[in-house]
Design an enzyme around this catalytic site. Structure first.
Site, PDB file in Angstrom:
ATOM      1  NE  ARG A  91     -58.387  35.524  91.996  1.00  0.00           N
ATOM      2  CZ  ARG A  91     -59.556  34.900  91.963  1.00  0.00           C
ATOM      3  NH1 ARG A  91     -60.130  34.600  90.813  1.00  0.00           N
ATOM      4  NH2 ARG A  91     -60.159  34.573  93.084  1.00  0.00           N
ATOM      5  CB  SER A 122     -63.414  35.407  95.518  1.00  0.00           C
ATOM      6  OG  SER A 122     -64.320  34.737  94.716  1.00  0.00           O
ATOM      7  CG  LEU A 147     -68.635  35.955  95.863  1.00  0.00           C
ATOM      8  CD1 LEU A 147     -68.793  35.893  97.355  1.00  0.00           C
ATOM      9  CD2 LEU A 147     -67.533  36.921  95.495  1.00  0.00           C
ATOM     10  CG  ASP A 148     -63.731  33.078  91.609  1.00  0.00           C
ATOM     11  OD1 ASP A 148     -63.552  33.402  92.792  1.00  0.00           O
ATOM     12  OD2 ASP A 148     -62.974  33.429  90.701  1.00  0.00           O
ATOM     13  CG  LEU A 149     -63.308  26.851  94.716  1.00  0.00           C
ATOM     14  CD1 LEU A 149     -64.671  26.319  95.048  1.00  0.00           C
ATOM     15  CD2 LEU A 149     -62.495  25.755  94.046  1.00  0.00           C
TER      16      LEU A 149
END
Lengths: 415, 335
Positions: B239, B104, B100-102
């Site tokens: 996104r 999210s 999971l990126d920063l």
């Protein structure tokens, strides 16, 4: 030829390990003991510097010992034992009987030719009791485990509570510890620390943080304590400062003086307040001053606090000076811009800077979700910042947010 | 309830899910979990100090001068003391599943010990993940999120719910067609129809991101919320989808939240939050998910077979279809 070299190499290593045992009666030149380990009759010598070796010393000692030896007779039951026989016996422990002849080959002609000793020769009772079959330890090692059982200093340090596994990772500390003599160096400084007021159970942690105090000059240490006393620090203050910042007494008097002057000047505090500040957080005296200057600049310029506000915050929460400026900025940004808390309220509760950012965020969002995010003291249902931050989770959920812990946990999973 | 070290070590193999809060890097989270586990394991360890017998020679005054005697003493061996050797446990194999990126948040699956192998096998099962994506009309930014640099601002009064749902249906349709291509089935076969009607079509190998289902759960302009079920995606792709929805509706949109609610069989309900990252909770979570993971891996085992075993492949796939026959109309949760 290669096998001869091999045996010689092994010979030297075994010689290094065993050391020498001296008789009290014979007048033989005593070699300086600093360079290699010596096992005395009465227990073990602490000064075993086995991480560096000087094998050539052993060679000359061997020559001196064999020059004065007497061939042991088979029915020798008296206490007259010679170094060579001891050497022989200790060598025999390693199972090298043909070795003396090899050593003689290498040595000069001026020696008397001693007949080779066989492992089957009978030795006297005294000689037998004198030979120690102690476990051998390697001449070079990467860990202190190999030496801790044979070294008095290391054993006593471990029993005191020092964490050797942490110390041996630091460069040069292990060598330094092995070179120390307990009775000469360590005992004196431990007693000094006790006089200063460091608790017994804290001595271990102290030495784990700062082992270099064991090599500091006693006079310098005394001088620094006298300086602190002259600055009117009480005895309890000095003892808590020394326990809290183990490197304090390694600093020279000028440096301590500079630091105290810096805090007095920058924060515009009077003498008593500076003393209290430094007693509470002695690390201020041991760390570098650059990050502290940076933090003060950030508080003044970026965050926009006035000087008296900064003074008030630092006196109640000295850790603010040592905190990372990124974290301070992030917390302040959230408090001021997102939660809408003005400067004077943050000044009243500087302990928010101690709290974890995620904690503040989660709790604020929970209160907002419940409609209870009210931080204005003039309005009803006001929630103060210290209640928001310093209370444990259950107390916060039940008393302040008027919800339950399960609700809070469920809410955290919706963020 | 104190856990014994031996039982803890035996049971610390498997998979569990944690809830990643926004603003924390997934690697930092994984490191934190590993550090907490190590601290607890090291505190459970009970060191036993061994003793050794030493014969120490001593000189005692006797009749014939100094006589030497040996005294027997028992001393502890300090070479194995924890203060000399260091802590017993220095590493626990904790692996992270789909990242999971920063910015999210949501379910992050971690595998511990032997569970890391299961992580790999579960990856090859190509199971879907579910996201809740919140967007807002009216702005378009550089990185498609509300924290980026604004590129344009538009009006959004003309947007209605059914226009949004029409666009969403178009997206779902195009992705469904892509899925058919990547799932390597013959379009004219009965088997393809069966799988497609039950929603069991899956890509065989790597593929670009595929959205298997998307619907609008909340719409109050300018903000809206979508529930997206997808495969092989990244959060930045989602996104971008929000941004493109904005463009299709002749306006612009940014994404404010991306939250993963399900990753294969792990849901938000099973995920552990920050305060629960300790040994007993993790052991309980591993235990709870063990049977479900094994069942799912067994069910999808035909996907993990070698290419040489193609006959088994068709047989097992037929069996899967048959099982589907008994429970009609169930798009299974966790598939």
């Amino acid at each position: 030829m290669s096998s001869l070299c091999h045996r010689i190499c092994y010979r030297w290593t075994s010689l290094r390990i065993t050391g020498l045992v001296w008789s009290s009666r014979q007048e033989i030149k005593v070699l300086p003991t600093a360079s290699y380990g010596i096992q005395t009759r009465f227990g073990l010598d602490a000064r075993q510097c086995l991480l560096t070796q000087k094998p050539w010393m052993l060679k000359s000692s061997k020559s001196s010992s064999s020059a004065s030896n007497l061939p042991p007779s088979k029915e020798d039951g008296t206490g007259q034992f010679t170094e060579s026989s001891i050497m022989q016996n200790t060598d025999d422990n390693h199972g090298k009987s043909e070795v003396p002849s090899l050593v003689k080959d290498i040595q000069t002609v001026e020696l008397d030719v001693a007949p080779p000793h066989s492992p089957f020769d009978e030795i006297s009772e005294e000689a037998a009791l004198q030979t120690e079959t102690s476990p051998s330890f390697p001449p070079i090692s990467f860990t202190l485990r190999d030496y801790v059982d044979q070294s008095e200093t290391l054993t006593k340090l471990v029993l005191l509570g020092v964490d050797l596994s942490k110390l041996e990772r630091r460069p040069n500390v292990a060598n330094m510890l092995l070179r120390l003599d307990f009775n000469r160096d360590v005992k004196e400084r431990l007693l000094f620390l006790k006089d200063v007021g460091v608790d017994d159970h804290l001595l271990g942690a102290f030495l784990t943080r700062n082992p270099f105090i064991l090599t500091e000059d006693m006079e310098n240490l005394q001088m620094r304590i006298q300086y602190l006393q002259s600055k009117k620090f009480s005895k309890e203050a000095i003892s808590s400062m020394v326990s809290g910042a183990p490197y304090l007494l390694n600093f020279s008097v000028e440096r301590l003086d500079n630091r105290l002057a810096f805090y007095q000047r920058e924060l515009r505090l009077n003498v008593q307040k500076t003393r209290d500040l430094v007693t509470r957080l002695p690390k201020l005296l041991t760390g570098s001053l650059e990050p502290i200057k940076e933090n003060l600049k950030v508080c003044r310029i970026e965050l926009g606090f006035r000087d008296n506000e900064i003074q008030h915050m630092v006196i109640s929460v000295p850790k603010l000076l040592l905190a990372s400026k990124k974290k301070v900025t992030r917390t302040f940004d959230y408090l001021h811009n997102t939660m809408g808390i003005p400067h004077h309220l943050i000044t009243k509760f500087p302990q928010v800077f101690n709290a974890k950012f995620l904690r503040i965020k989660d709790r604020h969002l929970f209160l907002e979700h419940l409609g209870r995010a009210q931080y204005d003291p003039t309005q009803p249902n006001y929630i103060s910042l210290d209640n928001l931050v310093a209370t444990p989770d259950e107390v916060f959920c039940v008393k302040i947010a008027k919800g339950t812990l399960l609700d809070f946990e469920a809410f955290q999973k919706t963020l | 309830m104190a856990v014994s070290l031996r039982s803890a070590l035996q049971r610390l193999h498997g998979m569990f899910a944690v809830y990643k809060p926004p603003g924390v890097h997934w690697k930092q989270l994984r490191d934190t979990v590993e550090t907490k586990l190590l601290n607890e394991l090291n505190s459970l360890e009970q060191p036993v100090v061994q003793q050794q017998i030493r014969f120490v020679p001593s000189v005692i005054k006797g009749e014939n001068g100094n006589e030497t005697h040996l005294t027997v003493t028992q001393v502890p061996v300090l070479a194995d003391h924890p203060r000399v050797t260091g802590p017993k446990f220095v590493g626990v194999k904790v692996g992270a599943g789909h990242r999971l990126d920063l910015q999210s948040s949501g379910v992050l699956v971690l595998g511990v010990g032997n569970g890391n192998k299961q992580l790999n096998r579960l990856y090859h099962c190509h199971l879907t993940k579910e996201y809740i994506v919140k967007g807002s009309f009216g702005t378009a930014t550089e990185d498609f999120s509300n924290t980026g640099r604004v590129i344009e601002r538009t009006t959004y009064d003309h947007i209605t719910r059914d226009r949004l749902e029409r666009i969403i249906a178009v997206i779902q349709g195009s992705h469904q067609r892509a899925l058919l291509i990547y799932s390597d089935v013959d379009l004219k076969s009965q088997e393809a129809y069966e799988l497609a009607s039950r929603g069991l079509l899956r890509p065989v190998n790597k593929s670009p991101p595929i959205i298997t289902a998307i619907r609008c759960v909340h719409f109050s302009p300018p903000s809206f919320t979508l529930e997206i079920q997808c495969l092989h995606e990244t959060q930045q792709y989602l996104r971008k989808v929000v941004h493109e929805i904005g463009l299709e509706l002749k306006s612009s949109a940014v994404c404010t939240h991306v939250r993963r609610t399900r990753d294969a069989i792990f849901t938000v309900a099973n995920a552990l939050i920050r305060t629960q990252w300790d040994l007993p909770s993790i052991l309980a979570a591993v235990q709870a998910s063990r049977l479900k993971v094994e069942a799912k891996l067994h069910e999808q085992s035909w996907r993990l077979l070698e290419s040489s075993e193609e006959d088994m492949y068709t047989v097992v796939k037929a069996r899967v279809l048959e099982k589907g026959n008994h429970c009609p109309g169930s798009t299974q949760l966790g598939d």
